[in-house]
Scaffold this motif. Structure first.
Motif, PDB file in Angstrom:
ATOM      1  N   ALA A 145       6.292  75.884  19.223  1.00  0.00           N
ATOM      2  CA  ALA A 145       5.114  75.408  19.952  1.00  0.00           C
ATOM      3  C   ALA A 145       4.543  74.153  19.305  1.00  0.00           C
ATOM      4  O   ALA A 145       4.388  74.086  18.082  1.00  0.00           O
ATOM      5  CB  ALA A 145       4.054  76.510  19.994  1.00  0.00           C
TER       6      ALA A 145
ATOM      7  N   LEU B 283       5.477  73.723  25.360  1.00  0.00           N
ATOM      8  CA  LEU B 283       4.233  73.064  25.741  1.00  0.00           C
ATOM      9  C   LEU B 283       3.226  74.068  26.292  1.00  0.00           C
ATOM     10  O   LEU B 283       2.042  74.026  25.964  1.00  0.00           O
ATOM     11  CB  LEU B 283       4.518  71.967  26.772  1.00  0.00           C
ATOM     12  N   LEU B 284       3.688  74.970  27.152  1.00  0.00           N
ATOM     13  CA  LEU B 284       2.842  75.995  27.768  1.00  0.00           C
ATOM     14  C   LEU B 284       3.637  77.278  27.915  1.00  0.00           C
ATOM     15  O   LEU B 284       4.868  77.247  28.031  1.00  0.00           O
ATOM     16  CB  LEU B 284       2.380  75.556  29.164  1.00  0.00           C
ATOM     17  N   GLU B 285       2.938  78.394  27.939  1.00  0.00           N
ATOM     18  CA  GLU B 285       3.600  79.652  28.244  1.00  0.00           C
ATOM     19  C   GLU B 285       2.604  80.599  28.904  1.00  0.00           C
ATOM     20  O   GLU B 285       1.391  80.448  28.777  1.00  0.00           O
ATOM     21  CB  GLU B 285       4.189  80.290  26.985  1.00  0.00           C
ATOM     22  N   GLY B 286       3.136  81.556  29.633  1.00  0.00           N
ATOM     23  CA  GLY B 286       2.316  82.545  30.302  1.00  0.00           C
ATOM     24  C   GLY B 286       3.162  83.757  30.599  1.00  0.00           C
ATOM     25  O   GLY B 286       4.340  83.817  30.217  1.00  0.00           O
TER      26      GLY B 286
ATOM     27  N   LEU C  95       7.730  79.977  30.739  1.00  0.00           N
ATOM     28  CA  LEU C  95       7.397  79.026  29.679  1.00  0.00           C
ATOM     29  C   LEU C  95       7.746  77.627  30.160  1.00  0.00           C
ATOM     30  O   LEU C  95       8.592  77.439  31.039  1.00  0.00           O
ATOM     31  CB  LEU C  95       8.116  79.370  28.372  1.00  0.00           C
TER      32      LEU C  95
ATOM     33  N   ALA D 217       0.657  66.599  29.041  1.00  0.00           N
ATOM     34  CA  ALA D 217      -0.296  67.680  29.278  1.00  0.00           C
ATOM     35  C   ALA D 217      -0.541  67.872  30.769  1.00  0.00           C
ATOM     36  O   ALA D 217      -0.535  69.005  31.273  1.00  0.00           O
ATOM     37  CB  ALA D 217      -1.606  67.386  28.549  1.00  0.00           C
TER      38      ALA D 217
ATOM     39  N   GLY E   6       2.640  69.125  32.434  1.00  0.00           N
ATOM     40  CA  GLY E   6       2.899  70.507  32.068  1.00  0.00           C
ATOM     41  C   GLY E   6       2.144  71.476  32.962  1.00  0.00           C
ATOM     42  O   GLY E   6       2.691  72.502  33.384  1.00  0.00           O
ATOM     43  N   GLY E   7       0.893  71.149  33.281  1.00  0.00           N
ATOM     44  CA  GLY E   7       0.130  71.974  34.199  1.00  0.00           C
ATOM     45  C   GLY E   7       0.744  71.997  35.584  1.00  0.00           C
ATOM     46  O   GLY E   7       0.784  73.041  36.250  1.00  0.00           O
TER      47      GLY E   7
ATOM     48  N   ALA F 253       3.885  74.189  35.475  1.00  0.00           N
ATOM     49  CA  ALA F 253       3.498  75.599  35.414  1.00  0.00           C
ATOM     50  C   ALA F 253       3.023  76.086  36.781  1.00  0.00           C
ATOM     51  O   ALA F 253       3.353  77.207  37.210  1.00  0.00           O
ATOM     52  CB  ALA F 253       2.403  75.795  34.369  1.00  0.00           C
TER      53      ALA F 253
END
Length: 271
Positions: free
Chosen positions: A130, A146-149, A153, A201, A204-205, A208
């Protein structure tokens, strides 16, 4: 959000997602056969599908496929809608924002089929350390998380394009219907760490959200296709009532759902 849950859970997911995750009005999802599984796919928000029926766009599709031919079997390729429109009208000579959605390949070069999605994502997680967007923009030597949920990922890195110019490469990975599916996006980099970090950033949103959209839409379709024909109107009425409280976003989302339910079904051999 996990794919293929029951109808009650699907309605709860719709409540959480209609305000921004589902595609804007006019987005067309298609049923594409990926690794032998029919999945409803659409480009991320702001992107439009490249047409393999147009020679120049077919060349772009082939170029994208070659970039990731060792790890991804593409099912749908896309470009920034505004850039694509200007390019089609001869107002620009290239397209800088491109991407594709496809099935992740195994060591044998064939698309993977996964029976335990949660474990698969957990096993992949250690491969991506990360890092903040600015750190990734500073050109780390490997892909970074960058992001995960839940169940997905997003990893990213700075690549070099064919001309040597830096590219921001983001990939959102999830398992949909047993298929490890990746939404891969390439964006131009400026070479300025702060600016590129902000772009990473924001993108990345977007990636996702695209993964979430695919999860939600396929969850809804799994329920609708399992419902007797006479009950489909009730399902749509439920979705309409759920979306009603979201005002304009709800109206856009419901129109998108209606378009999705009526979308043309086209098979692409991705398996």
């Amino acid at each position: 959000m996990q794919p293929f849950r029951g109808k009650g859970a699907a309605a709860l997911v719709v409540c959480a997602a209609l305000a921004g995750v589902l595609p804007a009005a006019g987005t067309r999802a298609e049923t594409l056969v990926v690794a032998g599984r029919p999945l409803e796919l659409a480009p991320p928000f702001g992107f439009c599908r490249l047409s393999p029926e147009i020679a120049a766009e077919e060349a772009l599709i082939d170029a994208l496929a070659k970039v990731e031919e060792d790890r991804l079997r593409p099912a749908l390729s896309f470009a920034d809608c505004q850039e694509l429109d200007e390019w089609r009208r001869g107002l620009r000579h290239d397209i800088s924002r491109l991407g594709q959605i496809g099935a992740l390949l195994g060591a044998d070069g064939e698309p993977l089929v996964i029976s335990a999605p949660g474990r698969f994502i957990e096993d992949l997680r250690p491969l991506y350390p990360a890092h903040a967007a600015a750190e990734i923009a500073a050109r780390l030597p490997q892909d970074a998380l960058l992001l995960e949920g839940p169940g997905y990922l997003v990893h990213a890195r700075v690549d070099s394009g064919r001309s040597g110019a830096p590219l921001l490469h983001l990939a959102g990975l999830s398992v949909i219907g047993g298929v490890p599916l990746e939404v891969s996006v390439f964006l131009p980099a400026t070479g300025h760490v702060e600016t590129d970090g902000q772009r990473l950033a924001e993108a990345g949103g977007m990636v996702a959200a695209s993964v979430g959209e695919i999860q939600v839409v396929n969850d809804i379709f799994a329920d609708v296709e399992a419902t007797p024909a006479g009950s489909q109107t009730a399902v749509l009425n439920l979705l309409t009532m759920v979306a009603g409280g979201f005002g304009l976003f709800g109206l856009l989302a419901i129109r998108s759902l209606w378009l999705l339910l009526r979308a043309p079904r086209r098979q692409i051999d991705a398996g």
